[in-house]
Design an enzyme around this catalytic site. Structure first.
Site, PDB file in Angstrom:
ATOM      1  N   THR A  39      16.505 -29.310   3.452  1.00  0.00           N
ATOM      2  CA  THR A  39      17.332 -28.415   4.242  1.00  0.00           C
ATOM      3  C   THR A  39      18.784 -28.598   3.819  1.00  0.00           C
ATOM      4  OG1 THR A  39      18.041 -27.761   6.464  1.00  0.00           O
ATOM      5  CG2 THR A  39      17.423 -30.067   6.166  1.00  0.00           C
ATOM      6  N   GLU A  40      19.492 -27.480   3.658  1.00  0.00           N
ATOM      7  CA  GLU A  40      20.796 -27.518   2.999  1.00  0.00           C
ATOM      8  C   GLU A  40      21.877 -28.237   3.795  1.00  0.00           C
ATOM      9  OE1 GLU A  40      22.964 -23.341   3.851  1.00  0.00           O
ATOM     10  OE2 GLU A  40      21.084 -23.184   2.772  1.00  0.00           O
TER      11      GLU A  40
END
Length: 223
Positions: A46-47
């Site tokens: 997840t960024e």
């Protein structure tokens, strides 16, 4: 007969291979984490800075410090790692993500992606990490309803909205069908709705290639 959004997410999860590093975008793509096969080792990224993200957290599992990029509470897998936002984007830009799953406003027949704004003056731009993933991920999958609320097909000959990335989308998963985009051709891998290929092509306004597997019934004893 069209798929619900959770059903689309479940369908995508079937196509994520073992040992893949995967980024899931905001919205429906987030649901994919709930349907990944137990017999595959898949690492979710997840960024906002996490590797080894798990499925969405249930009420008793919620940890206020564990969220994904869409601000959804998530769980963590054994060995999960946390890092700076800049390091996360370096992973995306450096080609270290195998698959990403994103939403879209439009996708063109040649794989152009438009998902950060429409042409509406009321549209609020939302780039996020989509541009980085579009060019950095090895495989880009898009999930979206095939038609907008006003009935316009979102898989088009050429995008009319500003592009996020050019010729980057490999597959499009929708409530009506699954499409593969190859050298400007739109190949149909599955149809869920009660339509044949010709009907689907007519309502989409695009030429389609039938790439669905052919089922052959072999009778016992037939040479």
């Amino acid at each position: 007969m069209r798929l619900t959004r959770p059903q689309i997410a479940e369908r995508i999860a079937q196509d994520i291979p073992d040992k893949a590093y995967v980024n899931l975008g905001i919205g429906v793509p987030t649901l994919v984490s709930d349907y990944l096969p137990d017999d595959r080792q898949i690492v979710l990224h997840t960024e906002n800075g996490m590797l080894g993200m798990g499925r969405a957290a249930t009420e008793n599992e919620i940890d206020l410090d564990l969220i994904n990029a869409g601000k959804i509470f998530v769980t963590e897998e054994l060995g999960a790692a946390y890092f700076h936002h800049a390091d996360s984007f370096a992973m995306m830009r450096g080609g270290h993500i195998d698959y990403c799953v994103m939403g879209a406003y439009q996708v063109s027949a040649r794989g152009d992606l438009a998902n950060w704004r429409t042409d509406s003056p009321r549209s609020i731009p939302g780039v996020g990490g989509a541009m980085d993933l579009a060019v950095g991920a090895k495989h880009v999958y898009v999930v979206m309803d095939l038609f907008s609320k006003s009935g316009e097909c979102k898989l088009v000959e050429a995008c009319t909205y500003p592009l996020t990335g050019a010729e980057c989308v490999e597959r499009v998963y929708t409530d009506v069908a699954v499409f593969e985009l190859t050298r400007g051709n739109v190949r149909v891998l599955e149809i869920f709705d009660d339509l044949d290929l010709e009907q689907l092509s007519a309502i989409m306004g695009l030429p389609l290639i039938d790439a669905r597997p052919t089922l052959v019934n072999v009778m016992a004893g037939t040479p």
